[in-house]
Design a protein around this motif. Structure first.
Motif: not given
Length: 315
Positions: A168-180, A183-185, A190-195
């Motif tokens: 997907g390509s829609h970020i449900d926020k007014l700006y970009c953040d890593n978690w958003s 969530k489109l993955s 898993v590696i991202n969550n561990i980090y």
């Protein structure tokens, strides 16, 4: 990245308001951004120009203000443009750059506050050793630490996110953040969550370090009137800044991870933007008003400037 070859941009959430409301938001946002720039620049210029303020405490304060300008630059120009645009889109590179700038600034705020707490600990608990401990080299190393650790942390997060295949390509926020973006993955990140979990542990440790420093400071100040005065004038602004920023960041994390679509959009937007609005204004105001040395020099500079302008008009 094969699964996202058909995507060229991310789309961001937009304010679902009438044009008149958007124009009001544009005016208010521009006013807030200009206020942030002016307040932080006043403190930065004052500290840089006044040789008597070339001490570790004020240098770290200057760094805090520079970081405030850095972080808000990652948000406000794009947000202001979106308020006058019909489509709220951002390129992949622009999105990664935006979350890198904003969250490097977030982490740098914590590392700078931890450095400032260490400085106050040495100044109050080990006053005789202060100048031998807080040398120019140590100050430079602490400044580098406050920037390099956040930059390295976000660089690794960016690399880990960039390797994900997105569905997907829609970020449900007014700006970009890593978690958003994560969530489109299309696959479990898993590696991202561990980090992320490791990163949380590291920065919670930073907060614990700050708390330990201030517990010792409070103990030391209980037995000395002079230390009490030092604590009230130099540490209280720091504690207020830390509390304000921590609450703002917790709001953002709660919104990003557990925010419900059942919340009104205005509340969700506020939770997402609070740490980009309040701390950059709060920091220069509370430090500028509370630290006597800074306050006197700012007022003196304003007075001199006003007198000069008055003399020019009289001529």
């Amino acid at each position: 990245m094969d699964n996202i070859s058909h995507f060229t941009v991310f789309t961001l959430s937009q304010l679902e308001e009438s044009m008149s409301v958007k124009q009001t938001c544009l005016a208010l946002s521009l006013a807030v951004y200009l206020l942030i720039i002016i307040l932080n620049l006043i403190l930065i210029v004052t500290i840089l120009l006044e040789k008597s303020l070339h001490e570790p405490m004020y240098i770290f304060l200057c760094n805090l203000c520079i970081n405030g300008l850095f972080g808000t630059t990652g948000f406000y120009p794009k947000f202001l443009y979106d308020l006058i645009s019909d489509t709220h889109v951002i390129s992949f590179g622009g999105c990664y750059l935006q979350f890198f700038v904003i969250y490097t600034s977030v982490l740098c705020e914590f590392t700078t506050l931890s450095v400032m707490s260490y400085d106050r600990y040495v100044a109050i608990c080990r006053p005789l050793d202060y100048h031998s401990v807080m040398t120019d080299k140590i100050v430079v190393k602490l400044l580098l630490f406050s920037w390099l650790l956040p930059a390295a942390s976000l660089t690794i997060a960016l690399v880990l996110t960039n390797r994900l295949s997105l569905c997907g390509s829609h970020i449900d926020k007014l700006y970009c953040d890593n978690w958003s973006i994560v969530k489109l993955s299309c696959e479990p990140a898993v590696i991202n969550n561990i980090y992320t979990f490791i990163g949380i542990i590291v920065y919670v440790s930073v907060v614990i370090l700050i708390i330990c420093s201030y517990s010792k400071l409070i103990t030391a100040c209980m037995n000395s009137t002079e230390n009490k005065n030092k604590f009230m004038h130099t540490c209280v602004p720091h504690l207020l800044s830390l509390a304000n920023f921590t609450v703002a960041l917790v709001f953002d994390i709660i919104y990003a991870r557990y925010g419900s679509r059942d919340f009104p959009r205005s509340i969700r937007n506020f939770l997402a933007l609070e740490f980009l609005i309040i701390p950059p204004i709060f920091n220069p105001l509370i430090y500028g008003l509370k630290l006597t040395a800074v306050r006197k020099r700012v007022f003196r500079a304003v007075k001199v400037k006003g007198t000069d302008l008055f003399n020019v008009k009289m001529r």
